[in-house]
Design an enzyme around this catalytic site. Structure first.
Site, mmCIF file in Angstrom:
data_model
loop_
_atom_site.group_PDB
_atom_site.id
_atom_site.type_symbol
_atom_site.label_atom_id
_atom_site.label_comp_id
_atom_site.label_asym_id
_atom_site.label_seq_id
_atom_site.Cartn_x
_atom_site.Cartn_y
_atom_site.Cartn_z
ATOM 1 N N THR A 126 -7.413 -4.885 -10.197
ATOM 2 C CA THR A 126 -7.696 -3.507 -9.786
ATOM 3 C C THR A 126 -8.256 -2.668 -10.928
ATOM 4 O OG1 THR A 126 -6.592 -1.460 -9.114
ATOM 5 C CG2 THR A 126 -5.224 -3.068 -10.226
ATOM 6 N N ASP A 127 -9.063 -1.660 -10.561
ATOM 7 C CA ASP A 127 -9.560 -0.727 -11.589
ATOM 8 C C ASP A 127 -8.427 0.130 -12.155
ATOM 9 O OD1 ASP A 127 -9.130 1.036 -9.446
ATOM 10 O OD2 ASP A 127 -11.148 1.899 -9.473
ATOM 11 N N GLU A 128 -7.265 0.131 -11.489
ATOM 12 C CA GLU A 128 -6.153 0.962 -11.988
ATOM 13 C C GLU A 128 -5.650 0.506 -13.354
ATOM 14 O OE1 GLU A 128 -4.181 2.499 -7.833
ATOM 15 O OE2 GLU A 128 -3.073 2.527 -9.679
ATOM 16 N N TYR A 150 3.076 -0.219 -10.938
ATOM 17 C CA TYR A 150 2.133 -1.101 -10.234
ATOM 18 C C TYR A 150 1.016 -1.541 -11.182
ATOM 19 C CZ TYR A 150 -2.076 -2.289 -7.598
ATOM 20 O OH TYR A 150 -3.224 -2.904 -7.160
ATOM 21 N N LYS A 154 0.007 -5.260 -12.617
ATOM 22 C CA LYS A 154 -1.288 -5.923 -12.427
ATOM 23 C C LYS A 154 -1.916 -6.248 -13.793
ATOM 24 C CE LYS A 154 -3.285 -6.674 -9.132
ATOM 25 N NZ LYS A 154 -3.261 -7.877 -8.233
HETATM 26 P P1 NAD Z 1 -1.638 -5.601 0.798
HETATM 27 O O1 NAD Z 1 -0.426 -4.901 0.306
HETATM 28 O O2 NAD Z 1 -2.296 -5.155 2.053
HETATM 29 O O3 NAD Z 1 -1.340 -7.165 0.971
HETATM 30 C C1 NAD Z 1 -0.646 -7.917 0.021
HETATM 31 C C2 NAD Z 1 -0.351 -9.277 0.646
HETATM 32 O O4 NAD Z 1 0.339 -10.083 -0.340
HETATM 33 C C3 NAD Z 1 0.554 -9.209 1.872
HETATM 34 O O5 NAD Z 1 0.054 -10.044 2.895
HETATM 35 C C4 NAD Z 1 1.899 -9.709 1.366
HETATM 36 O O6 NAD Z 1 2.697 -10.331 2.364
HETATM 37 C C5 NAD Z 1 1.457 -10.701 0.295
HETATM 38 N N1 NAD Z 1 2.480 -10.925 -0.729
HETATM 39 C C6 NAD Z 1 3.181 -9.996 -1.431
HETATM 40 N N2 NAD Z 1 4.031 -10.592 -2.278
HETATM 41 C C7 NAD Z 1 3.854 -11.932 -2.137
HETATM 42 C C8 NAD Z 1 4.427 -13.072 -2.758
HETATM 43 N N3 NAD Z 1 5.374 -12.953 -3.689
HETATM 44 N N4 NAD Z 1 3.992 -14.294 -2.380
HETATM 45 C C9 NAD Z 1 3.044 -14.438 -1.418
HETATM 46 N N5 NAD Z 1 2.480 -13.393 -0.782
HETATM 47 C C10 NAD Z 1 2.876 -12.155 -1.149
HETATM 48 O O7 NAD Z 1 -2.659 -5.585 -0.422
HETATM 49 P P2 NAD Z 1 -4.232 -5.313 -0.475
HETATM 50 O O8 NAD Z 1 -4.455 -3.866 -0.469
HETATM 51 O O9 NAD Z 1 -4.898 -6.182 0.491
HETATM 52 O O10 NAD Z 1 -4.531 -5.825 -1.971
HETATM 53 C C11 NAD Z 1 -4.828 -7.201 -2.204
HETATM 54 C C12 NAD Z 1 -5.083 -7.384 -3.685
HETATM 55 O O11 NAD Z 1 -6.176 -6.548 -4.082
HETATM 56 C C13 NAD Z 1 -3.909 -6.995 -4.565
HETATM 57 O O12 NAD Z 1 -3.800 -7.905 -5.613
HETATM 58 C C14 NAD Z 1 -4.282 -5.621 -5.091
HETATM 59 O O13 NAD Z 1 -3.710 -5.382 -6.356
HETATM 60 C C15 NAD Z 1 -5.778 -5.722 -5.156
HETATM 61 N N6 NAD Z 1 -6.532 -4.469 -5.001
HETATM 62 C C16 NAD Z 1 -6.278 -3.638 -3.932
HETATM 63 C C17 NAD Z 1 -7.060 -2.485 -3.764
HETATM 64 C C18 NAD Z 1 -6.861 -1.529 -2.623
HETATM 65 O O14 NAD Z 1 -7.436 -0.437 -2.636
HETATM 66 N N7 NAD Z 1 -6.078 -1.867 -1.606
HETATM 67 C C19 NAD Z 1 -8.080 -2.202 -4.690
HETATM 68 C C20 NAD Z 1 -8.276 -3.067 -5.772
HETATM 69 C C21 NAD Z 1 -7.506 -4.207 -5.901
HETATM 70 O O1 DAU Z 2 -7.857 1.799 -7.453
HETATM 71 C C1 DAU Z 2 -7.439 0.645 -6.785
HETATM 72 C C2 DAU Z 2 -6.062 0.866 -6.205
HETATM 73 O O2 DAU Z 2 -6.234 1.746 -5.092
HETATM 74 C C3 DAU Z 2 -5.375 -0.414 -5.762
HETATM 75 O O3 DAU Z 2 -5.146 -1.217 -6.898
HETATM 76 C C4 DAU Z 2 -4.037 -0.106 -5.080
HETATM 77 O O4 DAU Z 2 -3.431 -1.283 -4.590
HETATM 78 C C5 DAU Z 2 -4.321 0.834 -3.920
HETATM 79 O O5 DAU Z 2 -3.101 1.210 -3.305
HETATM 80 C C6 DAU Z 2 -5.046 2.089 -4.420
HETATM 81 O O6 DAU Z 2 -4.188 2.878 -5.272
HETATM 82 P P1 DAU Z 2 -4.144 4.479 -5.135
HETATM 83 O O7 DAU Z 2 -2.876 4.979 -5.691
HETATM 84 O O8 DAU Z 2 -5.401 5.092 -5.622
HETATM 85 O O9 DAU Z 2 -4.160 4.561 -3.511
HETATM 86 P P2 DAU Z 2 -3.349 5.483 -2.488
HETATM 87 O O10 DAU Z 2 -3.973 5.263 -1.155
HETATM 88 O O11 DAU Z 2 -1.886 5.345 -2.623
HETATM 89 O O12 DAU Z 2 -3.753 6.941 -2.995
HETATM 90 C C7 DAU Z 2 -5.118 7.355 -3.052
HETATM 91 C C8 DAU Z 2 -5.135 8.800 -3.525
HETATM 92 O O13 DAU Z 2 -4.544 9.610 -2.499
HETATM 93 C C9 DAU Z 2 -4.307 9.040 -4.777
HETATM 94 O O14 DAU Z 2 -4.958 10.012 -5.583
HETATM 95 C C10 DAU Z 2 -2.988 9.598 -4.249
HETATM 96 C C11 DAU Z 2 -3.413 10.355 -2.997
HETATM 97 N N1 DAU Z 2 -2.407 10.389 -1.917
HETATM 98 C C12 DAU Z 2 -1.882 9.199 -1.487
HETATM 99 C C13 DAU Z 2 -0.911 9.174 -0.509
HETATM 100 C C14 DAU Z 2 -0.293 7.870 -0.052
HETATM 101 C C15 DAU Z 2 -2.025 11.588 -1.349
HETATM 102 O O15 DAU Z 2 -2.542 12.673 -1.709
HETATM 103 N N2 DAU Z 2 -1.059 11.578 -0.386
HETATM 104 C C16 DAU Z 2 -0.469 10.413 0.060
HETATM 105 O O16 DAU Z 2 0.426 10.486 0.933
#
Ligand code: NAD
Ligand code: DAU
Length: 340
Positions: A126-128, A150, A154
């Protein structure tokens, strides 16, 4: 190509599985997933009858279970690891599972790759991990500076990957994606939470002043970036995968309200900010564009409006998540009811 896709029942992992099976007639995909609260086999319903797809329930921290899944698949060419605990707010509430899955789980997969001589592993990160940046954009050689449990977890996974490559020559590489949106995202994250709350006549809890900036990337573009890294990335390298769509949370909220025909004053509630809330994320994706030939294709506003309509039209998918068990209600009570 035979793949083990860990975390393939989650949001981006399932988008990757659906898309790769549609794009590549000769790929076989075994999904390995623990099915935590975020894992959902409904996300894979459209491929469940496909003979090239199989599913094994298991934990990436369990080396024998991962090995068993690989043997069950008749051997694999590569692992793509999406499995992680992914919600920043939950990592503030209870960080332990994040350390286990995101660090120890990644380490376990690297050990499996090493032990079995698997020829490739893509670690989806992730970019985080770069933290917040006021101006300009992070590139892959910039220092990591994680702010939340988190992102620190990562980052720990990323460091394991790079260390295994340096020490053992493990053929693993990393993608760092930006905030991803699209169908099938668990409704704890900003966009699906706000859309489904709005559809239910509830409030939209906007943290702080709502001026935090995220760079939004469609799940299909994210999947294609990971595919490009899998096929053409160099082991030991990191590739940023971003949408180039920086928006404040206020701007996102305004588009949601506009699409659903709702007004700000009756729906948005500004609430106490997230502790350690990163102000702005921004990454440069020149390396992925020049080395991998990847670039995002989805127009942001059209993609977001399609996504909003998908949640409007697919209540069957999210209603049971929000109301079918106590999990979501417990989370909402624990996190939101204390935010004045
Ligand atoms: P998600 O939370 O929707 O899904 C995570 C999946 O991993 C689920 O199916 C869960 O059951 C599985 N999982 C969790 N722990 C596990 C374990 N110990 N063993 C096997 N499976 C397990 O996540 P997502 O949003 O699809 O993110 C997927 C990946 O992409 C993550 O690594 C996350 O860090 C990364 N990522 C997410 C975002 C975003 O905006 N959602 C952005 C950048 C990177
Ligand atoms: O940047 C990549 C990341 O993006 C991934 O690695 C993470 O898995 C993914 O969850 C996401 O992280 P963020 O913290 O940016 O996403 P989230 O949707 O939780 O929040 C997005 C923005 O919205 C953040 O600035 C917080 C704000 N927010 C979020 C929630 C849940 C609110 O204002 N209210 C809310 O209730």
């Amino acid at each position: 190509m035979r793949l083990l896709v860990c975390g393939g029942a989650g949001f981006i992992g399932s988008a990757f599985v659906r898309r790769m099976l549609a794009k590549h007639a000769d790929w076989e995909i075994a999904v390995f997933d623990k099915l935590t609260y975020a894992g959902n086999l409904d996300n894979l319903k459209t491929v469940e009858a496909d003979s090239r797809y199989s599913f094994v329930r298991g934990d990436i921290c369990d080396r024998e279970a991962v090995g068993g899944a690989i043997e069950g698949a008749g051997g694999i060419d590569a692992i793509v690891n999406f499995a992680a605990e992914t919600h920043v707010d939950r990592s503030i509430d209870s960080p332990e599972d994040f350390l286990k899955t995101d660090i120890l789980g990644t380490h376990t997969l690297l050990e499996v790759v090493r032990e079995r001589g698997i020829s490739r592993m893509v670690q989806v990160s992730t970019d985080e991990v770069y933290g917040s940046i006021d101006e300009g954009s992070f590139c892959e050689t910039d220092r990591i500076s994680a702010s939340s449990p988190y992102s620190a977890s990562k980052a720990g996974g990323d460091l394991q990957v790079l260390a295994y490559h340096t020490t053992f020559g493990t053929p693993a590489l990393i993608t760092r994606g930006s905030n991803t949106y699209g169908p099938y995202q668990y409704p704890e994250k900003l966009i699906p939470l706000f859309v489904t709350n709005a559809l239910e006549g509830g409030q939209l809890p906007l943290y702080g002043d709502g001026m935090n900036v995220r760079d939004w990337l469609h799940a299909d573009d994210h999947a294609d970036g990971i595919e490009a890294a899998l096929l053409s990335g160099r082991p030991g390298e990191v590739y940023n995968i971003g949408g180039g769509n920086e928006r404040t949370n206020r701007e996102i909220t305004e588009i949601i309200l506009d699409e659903l025909g709702l007004s700000w004053d009756t729906t948005v509630k500004q609430v106490t900010d997230r502790p350690g809330h990163d102000r702005r994320y921004s990454i440069s994706c020149e390396k992925a564009k020049t080395e991998l030939g990847w670039q995002p294709q989805v127009d942001f506003e059209a993609g977001l409006r399609d996504t909003i309509r998908w949640y409007r039209d697919n209540e069957w998918w999210w209603h049971k998540i929000k109301h079918g068990t106590a999990e979501f209600a417990d989370w909402r009570a624990r996190w939101y009811e204390t935010r004045g």
